[in-house]
Each structure stands twice: as structure tokens, then as C-alpha cells.
Design a protein around this motif. Sequence first.
Motif, PDB file in Angstrom:
ATOM      1  N   VAL A   1      14.774  -2.781 -48.972  1.00  0.00           N
ATOM      2  CA  VAL A   1      15.519  -2.039 -47.948  1.00  0.00           C
ATOM      3  C   VAL A   1      15.796  -2.943 -46.750  1.00  0.00           C
ATOM      4  O   VAL A   1      16.908  -2.948 -46.208  1.00  0.00           O
ATOM      5  N   VAL A   2      14.795  -3.713 -46.318  1.00  0.00           N
ATOM      6  CA  VAL A   2      15.017  -4.649 -45.212  1.00  0.00           C
ATOM      7  C   VAL A   2      16.066  -5.692 -45.606  1.00  0.00           C
ATOM      8  O   VAL A   2      16.940  -6.044 -44.802  1.00  0.00           O
ATOM      9  N   GLY A   3      16.001  -6.164 -46.851  1.00  0.00           N
ATOM     10  CA  GLY A   3      17.002  -7.115 -47.331  1.00  0.00           C
ATOM     11  C   GLY A   3      18.400  -6.526 -47.328  1.00  0.00           C
ATOM     12  O   GLY A   3      19.377  -7.221 -47.038  1.00  0.00           O
ATOM     13  N   THR A   4      18.510  -5.233 -47.633  1.00  0.00           N
ATOM     14  CA  THR A   4      19.808  -4.553 -47.586  1.00  0.00           C
ATOM     15  C   THR A   4      20.382  -4.589 -46.184  1.00  0.00           C
ATOM     16  O   THR A   4      21.571  -4.883 -45.983  1.00  0.00           O
ATOM     17  N   ALA A   5      19.542  -4.285 -45.199  1.00  0.00           N
ATOM     18  CA  ALA A   5      19.995  -4.292 -43.805  1.00  0.00           C
ATOM     19  C   ALA A   5      20.417  -5.690 -43.375  1.00  0.00           C
ATOM     20  O   ALA A   5      21.460  -5.868 -42.725  1.00  0.00           O
ATOM     21  N   LEU A   6      19.616  -6.688 -43.728  1.00  0.00           N
ATOM     22  CA  LEU A   6      19.945  -8.065 -43.350  1.00  0.00           C
ATOM     23  C   LEU A   6      21.247  -8.527 -43.999  1.00  0.00           C
ATOM     24  O   LEU A   6      22.101  -9.132 -43.344  1.00  0.00           O
ATOM     25  N   LEU A   7      21.398  -8.242 -45.290  1.00  0.00           N
ATOM     26  CA  LEU A   7      22.603  -8.656 -45.996  1.00  0.00           C
ATOM     27  C   LEU A   7      23.839  -7.986 -45.401  1.00  0.00           C
ATOM     28  O   LEU A   7      24.860  -8.642 -45.157  1.00  0.00           O
ATOM     29  N   ALA A   8      23.755  -6.666 -45.157  1.00  0.00           N
ATOM     30  CA  ALA A   8      24.894  -5.945 -44.588  1.00  0.00           C
ATOM     31  C   ALA A   8      25.251  -6.488 -43.207  1.00  0.00           C
ATOM     32  O   ALA A   8      26.431  -6.640 -42.867  1.00  0.00           O
ATOM     33  N   ALA A   9      24.229  -6.795 -42.386  1.00  0.00           N
ATOM     34  CA  ALA A   9      24.487  -7.309 -41.044  1.00  0.00           C
ATOM     35  C   ALA A   9      25.141  -8.687 -41.099  1.00  0.00           C
ATOM     36  O   ALA A   9      26.090  -8.967 -40.355  1.00  0.00           O
ATOM     37  N   ILE A  10      24.665  -9.539 -41.997  1.00  0.00           N
ATOM     38  CA  ILE A  10      25.219 -10.901 -42.099  1.00  0.00           C
ATOM     39  C   ILE A  10      26.656 -10.871 -42.606  1.00  0.00           C
ATOM     40  O   ILE A  10      27.551 -11.511 -42.045  1.00  0.00           O
ATOM     41  N   VAL A  11      26.884 -10.104 -43.666  1.00  0.00           N
ATOM     42  CA  VAL A  11      28.235 -10.046 -44.241  1.00  0.00           C
ATOM     43  C   VAL A  11      29.207  -9.369 -43.275  1.00  0.00           C
ATOM     44  O   VAL A  11      30.413  -9.636 -43.296  1.00  0.00           O
ATOM     45  N   SER A  12      28.690  -8.509 -42.388  1.00  0.00           N
ATOM     46  CA  SER A  12      29.545  -7.814 -41.420  1.00  0.00           C
ATOM     47  C   SER A  12      30.185  -8.761 -40.425  1.00  0.00           C
ATOM     48  O   SER A  12      31.080  -8.359 -39.670  1.00  0.00           O
ATOM     49  N   LEU A  13      29.738 -10.015 -40.402  1.00  0.00           N
ATOM     50  CA  LEU A  13      30.341 -10.991 -39.492  1.00  0.00           C
ATOM     51  C   LEU A  13      31.814 -11.211 -39.787  1.00  0.00           C
ATOM     52  O   LEU A  13      32.542 -11.729 -38.943  1.00  0.00           O
TER      53      LEU A  13
END
Length: 466
Positions: free
Chosen positions: A98-110
Motif C-alpha cells: 500500500v505504501v508502495g502504491t502511494a509512492l508510485l502514484a506520487a512519483i508518476v504524477s509528476l
Amino acid sequence: MLTILGFGMIATFLVLIMLKKMSPIAALVLIPALFCVFVGKGAHLGDYVIKGVGSLAPTAAMLMFAIVYFGVMIDVGLFDPVVRGILRFCKADPMRVVVGTALLAAIVSLDGDGSTTFMITVSAMYPLYKRLGMSLVVMTGVAAIANGVMNTLPWGGPTARAATALKLDASDIFVPMIPALAVGLVAVLVLSYVLGMRERRRVGYLSLDKVLEPESETVLVGAGVAGTGAGSASGETPRKASGGGADASEGDDLQGLDSARETLRPKLYWFNALLTVALLTSMIMEWLPIPVLFLIGAALALTVNFPHIPDQKARIAAHADNVVNVSGMVFAAAVFTGVLNGTGMVKHMADWLVGVVPDSMGSQMGLVTGVLSLPLTYFMSNDGFYFGVLPVLAEAGAAHGVSPLEIARASLAGQALHMSSPLVPAVYVLVGMAKVEFGDHTRFTVKWAALTCLVVLGSGILFGII
């Protein structure tokens, strides 16, 4: 009357889809058509719908070709290293997933585009959620909230709209808000940790080797039993903890990691990587309209990776379900937005909400704007809020000595909730690819998204930004 009918139409839509009495597409079409008749504007329904479809047609085109493009990139193996890297970080632990999901979504949102963020995030994380028997609404909720916080980037949309509407510099709005937005991201990670711990207690976890071997039997480690609690919200039937085995059908869950699949193009990996980087760079630099970029990108990806026509047709057919579902949802949403705008409901709703603010709150218009941004950006498009409502709020604030910059910054607070609005096309990409009911996603996400918005707003006030 239009105010009451506007809120009534939105409430009816949300209740029906959350209770699963209607599909989102049917509700987006039939409910506004019915309320249009109630308003007495039934004769103009066609005009409203055509105008709504016209305004959303570029978005639908962008989504169609973006799905084909990223679908091909997934087929050829561009994201396989990312998926394996995430798996190793997550170690098949639901909390880390779940934490990885948040990190991935935040990074790709750039990249500033919600649709591409959700396509990449779901493509990478969906197999792991399925394999571990985790709740898919946790994935969609965390991804939407993380993307909502990052959506405030100057090239993401809301900040640019606020700057345009109030004739301000986008950097003057965004840069001072960075501390508050950083706190918002921390809040998303804390939320992810809490939800992940809840998932860990519910389903246990697998050894990494077992997760990377789809056809092997799986043994749960830990005490949870899948199939209870939040997992049922996703509509999926998780595997059981007892018996030590997985269903045979589960072997397809990690198909994206199948190193023997026929669609892989390892010799073209760097071409595909450079093409994707060039595409995202072009989007950020706005060299061409996004729909045109994805149209060209999809055509190049298909032609280079699958030069034979039958292979190209097979790849398009493989992603046809997602294309039809998402584009259909967007055009159905055009009916909803067309009726809301055409009948004047949106304007009356906004005027009413602004009007209920007492004069004694005039000096606190920054706080008022931030609080109002939650429901207003959820119930209407960003264009409607930033170009229709924000100037009114800024004018009211100026009368009480509140600067337009404060109003503009406060208006960004509601974006974490906005990204789950039924009027945001990208959210249909998210729930469609994750195979989650929109009503389930809404019921799970809204409370956490609203809490994140309040954290951002509270941080802005605490830091003296708003």
C-alpha cells in the motif's frame, strides 16, 4: 429551485451508484436527462448534451489512445522492471504494498496527467493486490488521493487555472504552498501505512519467491484470512488462507511478469523507453495537445513493435474493453456536465454556497475558500470552480482585505477529493482498470480524501501561507 434540483441530481446519482441500483454510465445519462425535464428545459436537452460531448471529446480521444499506448508498453515489457522493483521493495508485505502504491502514484504524477498516472500505477500494482488477496479499493483510494495532492503542480491544471482566473503568477501561488503540500504527501503515506497494516492483519503475507512464481502453490504467512472486511468492497473473491494452495486461475494474475509472453520486445526496450520519455516531456512542455501526442505515440508504438497488421489488430483488440468502457464513461459524463452547466444549476449552486458565508467570516475568506473547495471541486469541474466561483470568492475576500494570492492557494486544498469526483474522467480509468465499482471506490475514498484535504488546509493556515 435550480440550486435544490442541482444538489438533488448529484445526490441521486451518488446514492444510486453507491447502492449499485444503476451502473455509472446509465446513471450519468438518465438522471440528468430526468432532472432536465424537471427544470423545464427538456426541449434543450439535445443542445446541452452536444455541447457537453464537444467539450469532453478531446479528453475521450486522449484516454482512448493513452490506453492503447500504455497497453502496448505493458505488453512489450517496458514496465516489467518497475513491477519487479516494486515487488522487491514491498517484499509481498501488504503494508509495504500500500505504501508502495502511494509512492508510485506520487512519483508518476509528476507528469501532471491523472490518466497516465492511474494506468501505470494500476498496471504495476494490480497483479500484486490480486495475488495477495488485498482489497482493490485500497489501491484505487490511495492512488487517487496521492495523485490529488500532486495534481496541484503548476502544469497539473488547478494552479494554472487559479493563476489565469485571478491574473496571478502560477509560481507565486504554488511555491509558498510547497510546505503544506509536503505535509499532505506525508499524510498520504501515513494513511497508506495505516491501511496497509490493516490489510496485513487481514490477509497475512506471502514470501517474495512465491509471489514471483504465479504457477506455484502459495502459502500465507501471518494470521489473517482473506475474504473479510474491506476486501469484499472490491467485488473480488480473495483466495483463502487455509489449504496452502491458490486457485488455478490465480496463475494469470502476474501475467505482466511472464518472461515468456509472445508480446515482449526486449530488443526494442530502449526505443520504447525513449519514446515514453519523449511523450511525457512533450506533455509537460505542451509542444502539442495531449490527444495529438497520444495519437502519434500509439501509432508509433504499434508500428515499430508490431509491424505486421494482424499483430497490431490483436493488440488493439486486447485493449478494446478498457477503451470502450472508459470512453463510454466520459461521453456519458458529458450528459451530466452538459445538463449541470446548460440549465444553470452549477451557477446557482455556487452562488448559494458563496451566499451562505456570513459577513463576519469575511476576514477568514482564505479558510472559507479552502473549506468550500472540497464540495465545490467535487461537485463541479475544475473549470467551473476556478473560472466561475473563485473570482467571486476572491472579490469577497478583497473587500475584507484578504489578498487574491491567499484565496488562490486555499483553493488548491480540495484537490485530493476532486480526483475521485464522478466528473473527473481519469477516475474512470482508475476504477475501470482496477475492476472496482465506482460506488465502492467513492464510499471508501471520500472520507480519507476529505481528511487529507483538511490536513493540507490546516498546514497552510499553520504555516501562515493561507
